[in-house]
Write an enzyme that holds these catalytic residues in place. Structure first.
Site, PDB file in Angstrom:
ATOM      1  N   GLU A   6     -10.003  -7.021   2.974  1.00 34.74           N
ATOM      2  CA  GLU A   6      -9.388  -6.059   3.892  1.00 34.74           C
ATOM      3  C   GLU A   6      -9.883  -6.294   5.308  1.00 34.74           C
ATOM      4  OE1 GLU A   6     -10.346  -2.322   1.887  1.00 34.74           O
ATOM      5  OE2 GLU A   6      -8.786  -1.417   3.109  1.00 34.74           O
ATOM      6  N   HIS A  13      -9.314  -3.897  -4.128  1.00 32.30           N
ATOM      7  CA  HIS A  13      -9.135  -4.130  -2.694  1.00 32.30           C
ATOM      8  C   HIS A  13      -9.883  -5.422  -2.364  1.00 32.30           C
ATOM      9  CE1 HIS A  13      -7.885   0.027  -2.714  1.00 32.30           C
ATOM     10  NE2 HIS A  13      -7.706   0.051  -1.414  1.00 32.30           N
TER      11      HIS A  13
HETATM   12  P1  5GP Z   1      -9.666   9.562  -3.408  1.00 34.35           P
HETATM   13  O1  5GP Z   1     -10.290   8.420  -4.157  1.00 34.35           O
HETATM   14  O2  5GP Z   1     -10.701  10.553  -2.966  1.00 34.35           O
HETATM   15  O3  5GP Z   1      -8.533  10.200  -4.130  1.00 34.35           O
HETATM   16  O4  5GP Z   1      -8.969   8.923  -2.100  1.00 34.35           O
HETATM   17  C1  5GP Z   1      -9.668   8.630  -0.917  1.00 34.35           C
HETATM   18  C2  5GP Z   1     -10.582   7.439  -1.127  1.00 34.35           C
HETATM   19  O5  5GP Z   1      -9.791   6.261  -1.380  1.00 34.35           O
HETATM   20  C3  5GP Z   1     -11.394   7.059   0.120  1.00 34.35           C
HETATM   21  O6  5GP Z   1     -12.584   7.802   0.193  1.00 34.35           O
HETATM   22  C4  5GP Z   1     -11.653   5.575  -0.097  1.00 34.35           C
HETATM   23  O7  5GP Z   1     -12.734   5.369  -0.988  1.00 34.35           O
HETATM   24  C5  5GP Z   1     -10.384   5.119  -0.782  1.00 34.35           C
HETATM   25  N1  5GP Z   1      -9.403   4.563   0.166  1.00 34.35           N
HETATM   26  C6  5GP Z   1      -8.305   5.155   0.664  1.00 34.35           C
HETATM   27  N2  5GP Z   1      -7.641   4.323   1.486  1.00 34.35           N
HETATM   28  C7  5GP Z   1      -8.322   3.183   1.499  1.00 34.35           C
HETATM   29  C8  5GP Z   1      -8.133   1.932   2.147  1.00 34.35           C
HETATM   30  O8  5GP Z   1      -7.176   1.693   2.914  1.00 34.35           O
HETATM   31  N3  5GP Z   1      -9.070   0.977   1.916  1.00 34.35           N
HETATM   32  C9  5GP Z   1     -10.123   1.168   1.077  1.00 34.35           C
HETATM   33  N4  5GP Z   1     -10.973   0.164   0.888  1.00 34.35           N
HETATM   34  N5  5GP Z   1     -10.332   2.327   0.450  1.00 34.35           N
HETATM   35  C10 5GP Z   1      -9.444   3.326   0.657  1.00 34.35           C
END
Ligand code: 5GP
Length: 348
Positions: free
Chosen positions: A205, A202
């Site tokens: 952003e 990322h």
């Molecule tokens: P997981 O990794 O628990 O399966 O998915 C959720 C996590 O993905 C969030 O806690 C965050 O760390 C990351 N995440 C989800 N969407 C975004 C986004 O739009 N931007 C960023 N930087 N991180 C995201």
């Protein structure tokens, strides 16, 4: 009822490269999770952002914390991963790279290793059930957790890259962009790169990340998540754009996520236009289809409607996404054949 236009987008074979597992949990699956844990008193309004609603980026990150409370056992992860994979397949996605941050939970006995194993198990189960989708996994680093955890995550991913029969293909860097400094994560990301893990980071952003983006682009990453503020029209810089162009790094673009998370003012101002007009490789993705109440068909349809893309252009966009996947060339060839086999008449 689905009209002919909706059907075109649903039937369009698609590649999804930017999907966070816990952000992709559907209403139906959330319902099952809530019924498993009624004592948490979690309502649907706390796990998804509905049509026409918008939140600050910070509020979006709060939503993930709520979902994490609901998904804290191996059993939950298996169900969530398996449901998400089947939903993407039902939406016409033929190749999916899921990403997720391994978590541990002392109360339930969940470990980070078990977490990754369970996601892999879900992928294998879906495959053995004949679900028509090729799924790979990116192990995610949450930038909030700093240097040591990042390195630990890379080592875990490295272990699974070698033992998962090609299912673990890379690393994602995500998490709240306003917290932590990418510079601290460089050693871990460099190690990942050196051992053959692909990198999807990322980048930019939020507007304050120019220096960090410059540094991370020197790695260089294999793909960029969002990259919203890289270009000069929104306060980025030509030198950042030049680096992206020089290394030909594809961008993963998530329209609804950026509009609902308020990093982009409206669909027509999305940076899709900038990169598309440059002819640079871009891939339309969902980011968090559950949290942002969308799916990949809708995202393609939105892009086409907003930027006036013909069906032929949409088809090319989905086909060119194959070039950006992290799985090996043999998989790319298989996918290209799939696209040729399903190409509707009248589309060249
Ligand atoms: P997981 O990794 O628990 O399966 O998915 C959720 C996590 O993905 C969030 O806690 C965050 O760390 C990351 N995440 C989800 N969407 C975004 C986004 O739009 N931007 C960023 N930087 N991180 C995201």
């Amino acid at each position: 009822m689905e009209n002919e236009t909706d059907a075109f987008y649903r039937e369009l074979p698609k590649v999804e490269l930017h999907a966070h597992l816990n952000g992709s949990v559907s209403f139906k699956t959330i319902e099952k999770l809530i019924s498993r844990k009624p004592h948490l008193n979690i309502g649907h309004d706390m796990t998804a952002i509905g049509k026409g609603q918008r939140r600050t980026l910070d509020e979006c990150f709060q939503v993930f914390k709520v979902i994490h409370q609901l998904v804290d056992t191996e059993e939950d992860i298996l169900m969530v991963a398996s449901d998400v994979i089947k939903e993407f397949a039902a939406d016409g996605v033929k190749y999916l790279e899921l990403r997720s941050t391994p978590r541990e939970d002392k109360n339930t006995g969940l470990t980070k290793k078990k977490y990754v194993e369970t996601v892999i198990k879900a992928i294998q189960q879906c495959k053995s059930e004949g679900v028509d989708i090729d799924v790979r996994f990116l192990v995610a680093i949450d930038r909030r957790n700093g240097t040591d955890v990042a390195m630990e995550t890379v080592k875990l991913a490295e272990e699974f890259m070698l033992s998962s029969d090609g299912l673990v293909v890379g690393i994602d860097l995500s998490g709240d962009p306003t917290i932590g400094d990418g510079k601290d994560l460089l050693p871990a990301l460099q190690r990942a790169k050196n051992c053959g893990l692909k990198l999807s980071l990322h980048l930019s952003e939020v507007p304050s990340q120019l220096e960090e983006s410059d540094l991370l682009l020197n790695l260089p990453p294999d793909r960029i998540g969002h990259g919203t503020f890289l270009h000069p029209e929104v306060g980025g810089s030509q030198s950042l754009v030049d680096k992206v162009l020089k290394h030909n790094i594809p961008l993963e673009l998530c329209l609804t996520s950026n509009v609902k998370g308020r990093t982009v003012p409206c669909y027509s101002k999305h940076h899709f236009k900038y990169w598309y007009e440059l002819g640079h490789p871009i891939v339309i993705c969902t980011d968090d289809k559950g949290v942002f109440s969308t799916d990949l068909s809708q995202e393609y349809q939105l892009a086409a409607f907003t930027f006036g893309l013909s069906r032929e252009a949409v088809w090319q966009l989905s086909q060119r996404a194959i070039d950006c996947i992290f799985a090996p060339d043999t998989v790319k060839q298989q996918l290209r054949q799939k696209w040729i086999d399903t190409q509707p008449q009248g589309i060249k």
